[in-house]
Design a protein around this motif. Structure first.
Motif, short mmCIF file in Angstrom:
data_model
loop_
_atom_site.label_atom_id
_atom_site.label_comp_id
_atom_site.label_asym_id
_atom_site.label_seq_id
_atom_site.Cartn_x
_atom_site.Cartn_y
_atom_site.Cartn_z
N TYR A 122 0.92 -1.19 0.10
CA TYR A 122 0.03 -0.07 -0.15
C TYR A 122 0.71 1.50 -0.16
N PHE A 123 1.93 1.19 0.67
CA PHE A 123 3.16 2.42 0.49
C PHE A 123 3.48 2.49 -1.03
N ARG A 124 3.76 1.33 -1.91
CA ARG A 124 4.07 1.32 -3.03
C ARG A 124 3.02 1.73 -3.84
N GLY A 131 12.06 7.68 -8.89
CA GLY A 131 13.07 6.70 -9.45
C GLY A 131 12.36 5.47 -9.98
N GLY A 132 11.03 5.35 -10.05
CA GLY A 132 10.67 4.29 -10.68
C GLY A 132 10.26 3.06 -9.77
N SER A 133 9.65 2.15 -10.24
CA SER A 133 9.28 0.99 -9.34
C SER A 133 10.51 0.11 -8.90
N THR A 134 10.65 -0.12 -7.84
CA THR A 134 11.47 -0.93 -7.07
C THR A 134 11.05 -2.24 -6.10
N GLU A 135 11.86 -2.79 -5.51
CA GLU A 135 11.06 -3.51 -4.51
C GLU A 135 10.32 -2.83 -3.45
N TYR A 136 10.92 -1.76 -3.00
CA TYR A 136 10.34 -0.86 -1.92
C TYR A 136 9.46 0.36 -2.40
N ARG A 137 9.55 0.59 -3.76
CA ARG A 137 8.90 1.78 -4.12
C ARG A 137 8.00 1.82 -5.18
N ARG A 144 2.83 11.80 -6.42
CA ARG A 144 4.00 12.02 -6.94
C ARG A 144 5.12 12.42 -5.91
N ILE A 145 6.16 11.55 -5.92
CA ILE A 145 7.25 11.82 -4.82
C ILE A 145 8.51 12.11 -5.47
N GLU A 146 9.04 13.22 -5.09
CA GLU A 146 10.51 13.48 -5.63
C GLU A 146 11.38 14.06 -4.55
#
Length: 521
Positions: A122-124, A131-137, A144-146
């Motif tokens: 749900y965080f993701r 930075g795009g999709s990762t295991e954590y993001r 939008r997060i910058e």
């Protein structure tokens, strides 16, 4: 409108999420009630660098924590957004999750099924990370997060100075590790045409894309005064509606065919529960409030992070215009009192940052900036109480800042670390010299400074905690104990405060709450 399927009370960080997600079922009618006005046409809300000017103004509830001797007899203002988007429309736009053990502790406290692994999706889901999709993001989500594309000199110096002191410099403090310095994650974006950094509130992320939906109705300037019950079921709310500025508000009853979700935040959700007869009978009965459901945990377990506002330094040259949100970087580290994870946190301020009491005794003119430390693993716990059955009456709100000796001891240590940081070559390069305090202090002087500087991170939570024990207010499914058709889905339900800013956690909880509630409808 006199009836709908779902009523969401509170159009803030959580309420915008819940209303949008529940309305994604086109067969479900959703009404979102917000006490404050619309956020549209308010330049100070959209501009990321002007948020501090919103505090204490017309879009703030203008409430305070009660004065105690531990805060040198000072009341502490607690900014909370009274506008569509809630605190996501007036806060500092920091997006930080803390340590994974923060959420594992929720399950250990009785919130079955709530832990870091259960919340990570749900965080993701909520994020559109630069930075795009990762295991954590996450990528492609509503928020939008910058990070800063051009960090201010005092923000860049924090990273270099922390490295000089032996701290790690992290690429992303919302990934696997959070111990060290990093550029701050901000829910902002840079406008491509103007280059301006602008706020990305939950209105912008969740409501604006759904503005044309025929089954999602957003009513502003509509404060809710009571919940309405039929037996053990919540069937609606009473709210105030104005027909014109010259006329007194009228009370309108709106019925809910399927239920009511409270997302009014850690102050106003328990307030509404208590006004409606849900709470501790020992507190409600003396006020003349008829008890509907005895839940002694309502309003208890109030937690917030104490912030020192702040340690100020004078630069050799003018600092230039404000960038980003007026900060831009942060540092997490462990005190000698830590419980195995970073408990101390500091951020930079591109200008002076001090309470009125500190300003009165120090010269903060010229090119002054601040490094402001605070305690993210605070152990002091407080409460809030009604003073009257009148919905407009002030509350007694008390976090009991510095009541636990460990909290005070950790903050004493934080001051020494910040003094060391400001003395690194990275900060000496901009000519930093201490001005408030003007020199290193003795232990007793530090304690006096802490008491006169102690403020809030605006992270109130825990006042309708989820769990299964006798002090909990909602179940792990976020249903209010003993009542059908009533849920809570905001920071009130946190069993314990995470070691971070709370905005990202509130939105993740609201995302998961939307699924849990939808499953029962």
């Amino acid at each position: 409108m006199t009836e709908t399927d779902i009523i969401v009370v509170g159009g803030g960080s959580a309420g915008c999420v819940v209303a949008r997600r529940l309305a994604e079922d086109t067969g479900r009618d959703v009404v979102l009630l917000e006490a404050g006005p619309s956020d549209q046409g308010v330049p100070g809300i959209r501009s990321a660098g002007s948020w501090a000017g919103l505090l204490g103004g017309e879009y703030d509830w203008n409430q305070s924590y009660g004065a105690t001797w531990r805060t040198a007899g000072r009341a502490v203002p607690i900014p909370r957004g009274r506008v569509l988007g809630g605190s996501s429309s007036i806060n500092a736009m920091l997006w930080y999750r803390g340590h994974r053990s923060d959420y594992d502790a929720w399950e250990a406290a009785g919130a079955t099924g709530w832990n870091y692994d259960s919340l990570l999706p749900y965080f993701r889901r909520s994020e559109d990370w630069q930075g795009g999709s990762t295991e954590y993001r996450g990528a492609g989500g509503p928020m939008r997060i910058e990070t800063s594309r051009d960090p201010h000199p005092v923000a860049a110096a924090m990273l270099d100075g922390a490295a000089e002191l032996g701290f790690d410099v992290l690429d992303d403090a919302n990934a696997a590790e959070n111990d060290g310095a990093a550029l701050a994650n901000l829910n902002v974006t840079v406008e491509p045409e103007t280059g301006e950094v602008t706020r990305w509130s939950t209105v912008r992320g969740y409501l604006e894309p759904a503005a044309g939906w025929p089954n999602l109705h957003v009513l502003v300037d509509s404060p809710v005064s009571r919940l309405v019950f039929e037996g053990s079921r919540c069937v609606g709310v009473d709210y105030e509606r104005r027909s014109g500025d010259a006329l007194p508000p009228e009370t309108v009853r709106l019925r809910a065919r399927q239920g009511v979700v409270l997302t009014a935040g850690a102050i106003h959700t328990p307030r509404l529960l208590m006004l409606s007869g849900i709470g501790d009978p020992d507190e409600l009965v003396p006020l003349g409030i008829t008890v509907h459901t005895a839940l002694r945990g309502v309003g208890k377990n109030l937690q917030d992070h104490p912030l020192l506002m702040g340690m100020n330094f004078r630069a050799r040259e003018p600092l230039g215009p404000t960038r980003d949100n007026g900060g831009g970087s942060m540092l997490n580290w462990k005190s000698s009192k830590s419980r195995g994870k970073p408990d101390l946190h500091a951020f930079v301020v591109q200008g002076p940052h001090a309470t009125d009491e500190v300003r009165a005794g120090h010269d903060l003119s010229g090119s002054v900036f601040a490094i402001s430390p605070g305690l993210m693993d605070s152990r002091s716990v407080g409460y809030l109480r009604l003073k009257s059955a009148d919905p407009r009456a002030a509350l007694e709100i008390q976090p009991n800042y510095l009541a636990e000796q460990n909290d005070l001891d950790a903050l004493i240590e934080s001051m020494e670390t910040i003094a060391d940081l400001a003395a690194t070559s990275a900060y000496r390069a901009i000519g930093s010299s201490p001005v408030a305090p003007h020199q290193r202090l003795s232990k007793q002087e530090k304690i006096a400074f802490i008491r006169s500087s102690c403020s809030t991170f605006f992270h109130a939570c825990g006042t309708a905690a989820m769990g299964t024990g006798g002090s909990s207010v909602v179940s792990p499914a976020l249903a209010v104990h003993g009542i059908d058709g009533l849920w809570v889905a905001d920071a009130s339900v946190f069993p314990s405060i995470p070691t971070s800013n709370t905005q990202a956690a509130v939105i993740a909880v609201a995302e998961r709450a939307s699924e849990l509630i939808a499953e029962t409808l």
